[in-house]
Design an enzyme around this catalytic site. Sequence first.
Site, PDB file in Angstrom:
ATOM      1  N   ASP A 116      -3.914 -12.485  -6.541  1.00  0.00           N
ATOM      2  CA  ASP A 116      -3.421 -11.127  -6.336  1.00  0.00           C
ATOM      3  C   ASP A 116      -2.220 -11.170  -5.389  1.00  0.00           C
ATOM      4  OD1 ASP A 116      -4.252  -8.091  -6.716  1.00  0.00           O
ATOM      5  OD2 ASP A 116      -4.047  -8.338  -4.546  1.00  0.00           O
ATOM      6  N   ARG A 117      -2.199 -10.421  -4.290  1.00  0.00           N
ATOM      7  CA  ARG A 117      -1.059 -10.448  -3.373  1.00  0.00           C
ATOM      8  C   ARG A 117      -0.860 -11.840  -2.771  1.00  0.00           C
ATOM      9  NH1 ARG A 117       1.790  -6.223  -4.809  1.00  0.00           N
ATOM     10  NH2 ARG A 117       2.989  -6.370  -2.865  1.00  0.00           N
ATOM     11  N   HIS A 161      -1.162   2.584  -7.925  1.00  0.00           N
ATOM     12  CA  HIS A 161      -1.278   2.383  -6.478  1.00  0.00           C
ATOM     13  C   HIS A 161      -0.048   1.695  -5.906  1.00  0.00           C
ATOM     14  CE1 HIS A 161      -2.873  -1.297  -8.325  1.00  0.00           C
ATOM     15  NE2 HIS A 161      -2.563  -1.927  -7.205  1.00  0.00           N
ATOM     16  N   TRP A 162       0.630   0.838  -6.689  1.00  0.00           N
ATOM     17  CA  TRP A 162       1.858   0.211  -6.196  1.00  0.00           C
ATOM     18  C   TRP A 162       2.846   1.265  -5.709  1.00  0.00           C
ATOM     19  CZ3 TRP A 162       4.450  -4.464  -9.003  1.00  0.00           C
ATOM     20  CH2 TRP A 162       3.584  -5.569  -8.976  1.00  0.00           C
ATOM     21  N   TYR A 217       2.913  -3.948   0.179  1.00  0.00           N
ATOM     22  CA  TYR A 217       3.337  -3.345  -1.085  1.00  0.00           C
ATOM     23  C   TYR A 217       4.749  -2.775  -0.990  1.00  0.00           C
ATOM     24  CZ  TYR A 217      -1.223  -3.876  -3.231  1.00  0.00           C
ATOM     25  OH  TYR A 217      -2.357  -4.403  -3.785  1.00  0.00           O
ATOM     26  N   HIS A 279     -11.555  -8.781 -11.798  1.00  0.00           N
ATOM     27  CA  HIS A 279     -10.367  -9.132 -11.021  1.00  0.00           C
ATOM     28  C   HIS A 279     -10.664 -10.070  -9.853  1.00  0.00           C
ATOM     29  CE1 HIS A 279      -6.438  -8.812  -9.219  1.00  0.00           C
ATOM     30  NE2 HIS A 279      -6.919  -8.228  -8.132  1.00  0.00           N
TER      31      HIS A 279
END
Length: 311
Positions: A116-117, A161-162, A217, A279
Amino acid sequence: MPDMDARHNRGVFEGFTTEWIDSDDASIFVRHAGSGTPVLLLHGHPRTSATWHRVAPRLVAAGFTVVCPDLRGYGRSRGPEPSPDHSAHSKRAVAQDMVAVMRSLGHERFCSAGHDRGSLVALRLALDHPTAVERLVLIDCLPVSEHLRRAGADFATRWWHWFFFAQPEIPERVINADPASWYGRKADAATMGADNHAELMDAVAQPEVVRAMLEDYRAGLSVDREHEEADRTAHRRVTAPLRVLWSLQDDIEELYGNPLDIWRGWADELDGFGIDSGHHVAEENPADLAQALIGHFRPSPSQRRPVPGLR
């Protein structure tokens, strides 16, 4: 930095050493254990390094040295105040933290996996510090610029959400009004493990952690995207052997088809496949994920590459 209290020492990562390591402008909380080839594991949003609690011991048992940090501003790591251009929380800045952590632990060259991030940090690490990264695994990841090039109504609906997180101040007010409710929607203690879940809830209850995660983000849609576009213009690519993994119950294939088709534009040496999981694959299918990591980080003799500068 305060000593860890009982909340942070419930039994996850038994046998791992915990410490804080300073980089230029951040203090990074790290768990590490083992011997052998060093492996750096980087978590995603909104998790902490505890997300790896079912994977990291498997890698240690397989003969690796495993390092699990909290990313800058996440969990118990702390960084600088946010900057107007968001560069203080850019993937470039966080990747530099990781180089400092690994060098402090005696590892000039290492393997890395990110989710993910954290996978965006691992990608930046490989692009900015190619001599440091021996082999790379990216999980549930595409470059930010590739997402944005393809962004349409479906992407915006699923990944709204981004764009919400990128707004100034409003997300902090909304999330900090009830962080347990906001983050608890996708944080099941039975699936995560009680200690991992408790650590996450401790972290998101802190407004400074929420702000740092949002800055991650905000950087993604601004300075990180600019860095990736500069890489593309300069024809800069991942030179470390890259394995791309994705969760079959997530939506990357639905949005883009086979993600390897996109990654071929970024990597010289590439393979990858899906894993049967949602996820948060490190929590939901740690056995298959650990096997995929071990298989890539311990290549057959014919796949091994010389260390740059050595004969």
